[in-house]
Motif scaffolding. Sequence first.
Motif, PDB file in Angstrom:
ATOM      1  N   ALA A  85       0.838  -1.138  -0.112  1.00 52.46           N
ATOM      2  CA  ALA A  85       0.118   0.066  -0.044  1.00 52.46           C
ATOM      3  C   ALA A  85       1.010   1.199  -0.272  1.00 52.46           C
ATOM      4  O   ALA A  85       0.549   2.269  -0.738  1.00 52.46           O
ATOM      5  CB  ALA A  85      -0.846   0.011   1.135  1.00 52.46           C
ATOM      6  N   LEU A  86       1.915   1.040   0.659  1.00 49.90           N
ATOM      7  CA  LEU A  86       2.900   2.521   0.781  1.00 49.90           C
ATOM      8  C   LEU A  86       3.595   2.789  -0.484  1.00 49.90           C
ATOM      9  O   LEU A  86       3.647   3.630  -0.920  1.00 49.90           O
ATOM     10  CB  LEU A  86       4.033   2.138   1.784  1.00 49.90           C
ATOM     11  N   ILE A  87       3.972   1.620  -1.107  1.00 50.07           N
ATOM     12  CA  ILE A  87       4.632   1.608  -2.534  1.00 50.07           C
ATOM     13  C   ILE A  87       3.325   2.334  -3.385  1.00 50.07           C
ATOM     14  O   ILE A  87       3.568   3.111  -4.400  1.00 50.07           O
ATOM     15  CB  ILE A  87       4.799   0.414  -3.124  1.00 50.07           C
ATOM     16  N   GLY A  88       2.070   1.720  -3.612  1.00 48.30           N
ATOM     17  CA  GLY A  88       1.120   2.253  -4.303  1.00 48.30           C
ATOM     18  C   GLY A  88       0.818   3.762  -4.003  1.00 48.30           C
ATOM     19  O   GLY A  88       0.620   4.352  -4.981  1.00 48.30           O
ATOM     20  N   ALA A  93       1.070   9.188  -5.600  1.00 47.42           N
ATOM     21  CA  ALA A  93       1.496  10.947  -5.048  1.00 47.42           C
ATOM     22  C   ALA A  93       2.348  11.581  -6.394  1.00 47.42           C
ATOM     23  O   ALA A  93       2.089  12.679  -6.417  1.00 47.42           O
ATOM     24  CB  ALA A  93       2.259  10.765  -3.823  1.00 47.42           C
ATOM     25  N   TYR A  94       3.348  10.737  -6.829  1.00 49.11           N
ATOM     26  CA  TYR A  94       4.270  11.461  -7.983  1.00 49.11           C
ATOM     27  C   TYR A  94       3.216  11.591  -9.197  1.00 49.11           C
ATOM     28  O   TYR A  94       3.484  12.267 -10.067  1.00 49.11           O
ATOM     29  CB  TYR A  94       5.656  10.327  -8.157  1.00 49.11           C
ATOM     30  N   ALA A  95       2.445  10.217  -9.375  1.00 55.24           N
ATOM     31  CA  ALA A  95       1.523  10.463 -10.688  1.00 55.24           C
ATOM     32  C   ALA A  95       0.790  11.567 -10.695  1.00 55.24           C
ATOM     33  O   ALA A  95       0.722  12.159 -11.617  1.00 55.24           O
ATOM     34  CB  ALA A  95       0.847   9.158 -10.966  1.00 55.24           C
ATOM     35  N   VAL A  96       0.261  11.876  -9.748  1.00 53.54           N
ATOM     36  CA  VAL A  96      -1.008  12.774  -9.845  1.00 53.54           C
ATOM     37  C   VAL A  96      -0.440  14.369  -9.737  1.00 53.54           C
ATOM     38  O   VAL A  96      -1.029  15.265  -9.527  1.00 53.54           O
ATOM     39  CB  VAL A  96      -1.852  12.767  -8.523  1.00 53.54           C
ATOM     40  N   VAL A 243      11.617   5.601   4.309  1.00 51.91           N
ATOM     41  CA  VAL A 243      10.865   4.571   4.980  1.00 51.91           C
ATOM     42  C   VAL A 243      10.497   3.350   4.801  1.00 51.91           C
ATOM     43  O   VAL A 243      10.785   2.195   5.290  1.00 51.91           O
ATOM     44  CB  VAL A 243       9.540   5.249   5.835  1.00 51.91           C
ATOM     45  N   LEU A 244      10.029   3.308   3.388  1.00 49.04           N
ATOM     46  CA  LEU A 244       9.787   2.255   2.648  1.00 49.04           C
ATOM     47  C   LEU A 244      11.080   1.286   2.310  1.00 49.04           C
ATOM     48  O   LEU A 244      10.935   0.012   2.628  1.00 49.04           O
ATOM     49  CB  LEU A 244       9.334   2.623   1.293  1.00 49.04           C
ATOM     50  N   ILE A 245      12.242   1.822   2.031  1.00 49.08           N
ATOM     51  CA  ILE A 245      13.324   1.179   2.097  1.00 49.08           C
ATOM     52  C   ILE A 245      13.812   0.103   3.241  1.00 49.08           C
ATOM     53  O   ILE A 245      14.144  -0.773   3.344  1.00 49.08           O
ATOM     54  CB  ILE A 245      14.743   1.900   1.375  1.00 49.08           C
TER      55      ILE A 245
END
Length: 285
Positions: A85-88, A93-96, A243-245
């Motif tokens: 979910a965090l990856i999504g 966020a970058y797409a929009v 944080v994701l990494i």
Amino acid sequence: MRNSNHVIGLLNFSTFLLSIPILGGGIWLSTRANNTDCLKFLQWPLIVIGVSIMTVSLAGFAGACYRNTFLMRLYLFVMFFIIAALIGFIIFAYAVTDKGSGRHVLNRAYSEYYLQDYSGWLKDRVADESYWSKISSCIRDSKACGKMGRTFGGVPETADMFYLRKLNPIESGCCKPPTECGYVYANETFWNPGGGMVGSNLDCSKWSNEQDQLCYSCDSCKAGVLASLKKSWRKVSVINIVVLIILVIFYVIGYAAFRNNRRMDNDEPFGEARMTKARPSRIQL
């Protein structure tokens, strides 16, 4: 066994700490919306992800401390979907916020913003009248435009001084008319019509010197909000990527430690095969 539990417990506690910046990012986005009903659709995904990581980490920590296999399985299972979910969310966020930026204006230090420069889901969301009424209310209630006033030695700043200011997107888009409209500066939020007014921009007719109206209904104000959101989301996304990494690394280590616990519970010495032949086979010549 004890060492593996210590590793899992430490990783879960570290994951709990990592949830704090994610949750903080969501709360920070909510403060950017002036703590009102507007823009709540922006911060809630981050807040939900942050709270989920915090809760699941506590469950994993308890599972490691009390050797509760169910809690450990639950932690690994749910954390996998949280990471997904965090990856999504980061991709979303970058797409929009991929398109759109301010335009430089001749002889001005600030940029100006145009709604047609933006596109996609976020633009449609912000420009929707039902949402824009809430967003514009937030901006009005925050007194962002009223805080623009400056004096130097008791004397209000002049037009030349104002033109050298680096206005933020909200101030540029909502608190003054577009430069192309030809309005003449009186003060930061009061502009007189000029003789060279250009009528091609619809925002020219939407500007009002009434302090509760200004350019809150202008497309430039909507574009300024989009530019501000883009800047805020990009800042939060950078934190989320870091944080994701770390979460992925912790998850892999935690999964390996959990498998090691299972192996030791099954009395499987490291490196020993689980199946052996009862007797050696004879070689037939």
